[in-house]
Design a protein around this motif. Structure first.
Motif, mmCIF file in Angstrom:
data_model
loop_
_atom_site.group_PDB
_atom_site.id
_atom_site.type_symbol
_atom_site.label_atom_id
_atom_site.label_comp_id
_atom_site.label_asym_id
_atom_site.label_seq_id
_atom_site.Cartn_x
_atom_site.Cartn_y
_atom_site.Cartn_z
ATOM 1 N N ILE A 1 0.802 -0.995 0.020
ATOM 2 C CA ILE A 1 -0.050 -0.093 -0.148
ATOM 3 C C ILE A 1 0.949 1.381 0.121
ATOM 4 O O ILE A 1 0.546 2.146 -0.694
ATOM 5 C CB ILE A 1 -0.890 -0.028 1.171
ATOM 6 C CG1 ILE A 1 -1.943 -1.266 1.097
ATOM 7 C CG2 ILE A 1 -1.811 1.271 1.451
ATOM 8 C CD1 ILE A 1 -2.806 -1.078 -0.019
ATOM 9 N N HIS A 2 1.960 1.175 0.711
ATOM 10 C CA HIS A 2 3.037 2.189 0.960
ATOM 11 C C HIS A 2 3.332 2.765 -0.607
ATOM 12 O O HIS A 2 3.700 3.728 -1.054
ATOM 13 C CB HIS A 2 3.973 2.179 1.807
ATOM 14 C CG HIS A 2 3.644 2.141 3.140
ATOM 15 N ND1 HIS A 2 3.335 3.273 4.024
ATOM 16 C CD2 HIS A 2 3.147 1.203 4.114
ATOM 17 C CE1 HIS A 2 2.743 3.046 5.195
ATOM 18 N NE2 HIS A 2 2.824 1.611 5.208
ATOM 19 N N GLU A 3 3.895 1.508 -1.297
ATOM 20 C CA GLU A 3 4.126 1.671 -2.501
ATOM 21 C C GLU A 3 3.278 2.151 -3.640
ATOM 22 O O GLU A 3 3.486 2.964 -4.316
ATOM 23 C CB GLU A 3 5.124 0.484 -3.198
ATOM 24 C CG GLU A 3 5.913 -0.050 -2.413
ATOM 25 C CD GLU A 3 7.222 1.096 -2.603
ATOM 26 O OE1 GLU A 3 7.487 1.425 -3.574
ATOM 27 O OE2 GLU A 3 7.666 1.420 -1.350
ATOM 28 N N ALA A 4 2.088 1.573 -3.666
ATOM 29 C CA ALA A 4 0.990 1.990 -4.462
ATOM 30 C C ALA A 4 0.717 3.526 -4.123
ATOM 31 O O ALA A 4 0.339 4.246 -5.179
ATOM 32 C CB ALA A 4 -0.364 1.101 -4.216
ATOM 33 N N LYS A 5 0.662 3.940 -3.102
ATOM 34 C CA LYS A 5 0.227 5.344 -2.583
ATOM 35 C C LYS A 5 1.200 6.333 -3.425
ATOM 36 O O LYS A 5 0.916 7.452 -3.749
ATOM 37 C CB LYS A 5 0.411 5.484 -1.077
ATOM 38 C CG LYS A 5 -0.602 5.196 -0.472
ATOM 39 C CD LYS A 5 -0.491 5.455 1.217
ATOM 40 C CE LYS A 5 -1.661 5.000 1.859
ATOM 41 N NZ LYS A 5 -1.595 5.515 3.360
#
Length: 192
Positions: free
Chosen positions: A57-61
């Motif tokens: 999720i951190h990467e997708a953000k």
């Protein structure tokens, strides 16, 4: 996660109600419902906590954050509902959407009036099913932009999604099985 993922990860009708009710109640009221609905409320919170801490999720953000900063998580949630909708068999998605609308309609008395209007639009336009279509996800992105207080309503968020769809889908594919396992483990605590 957004509406489709939360409802998909519900293990019962009461969980579906709780998953949706969570966003419309005060914290102090969360234990004032029947046990199965309380479980759904707690499951909703657990899903959100797990999602917020997951490295994918951190990467997708990072895909959305240059454009929408702190709202990037909301756009990831919507994007991931698109991928979930497209990874489910079409008939499964249709039946799931019908079930959710029916369950929520049957429990409408538990929800405040703003939810009644939202459910009416959700069912009329079949939001849960139409997450699988570009037009449906574009509509959802517009809704997030319209609700965001400090964002320009004309930001090219949908274009960012389209231009980064393979990367976002790769993050979804690494993340979602982890979320399913976590939700199942969390749910099993209620069944002991």
């Amino acid at each position: 996660m957004n509406f489709l993922a939360h409802s998909y990860l519900a293990f019962s009708d009461g969980h579906i109600v709780g998953q949706f009710l969570q966003d419309f109640i005060r914290n102090k009221d969360r234990f004032s419902f029947p046990p199965e609905i309380v479980e759904g409320i707690l499951l909703h919170r657990e899903i959100d906590t797990f999602t917020d801490a997951h490295p994918e999720i951190h990467e997708a953000k990072k895909v959305f954050s240059p454009l929408v900063r702190l709202y990037s998580g909301a756009f990831v949630d919507v994007a991931f509902d698109y991928f979930l909708a497209n990874h489910l068999p079409e008939e499964t998605l249709k039946l799931h959407a019908e079930r959710v609308y029916g369950v929520l309609g049957h429990h409408l008395h538990l929800f405040p009036p703003p939810f009644h209007r939202m459910l009416e639009g959700m069912e009329r336009d079949n939001w849960l099913y139409h997450y699988r279509e570009e037009q449906g996800i574009h509509f959802s992105f517009r809704n997030v932009l319209n609700k965001a207080r400090y964002l320009d309503k004309n930001l090219a968020v949908f274009e960012v999604f389209l231009n980064n769809r393979p990367q976002l889908e790769a993050h979804f594919m690494k993340f979602f099985p982890d979320l399913v396992r976590h939700a199942e483990t969390f749910n099993s605590r209620f069944r002991i």
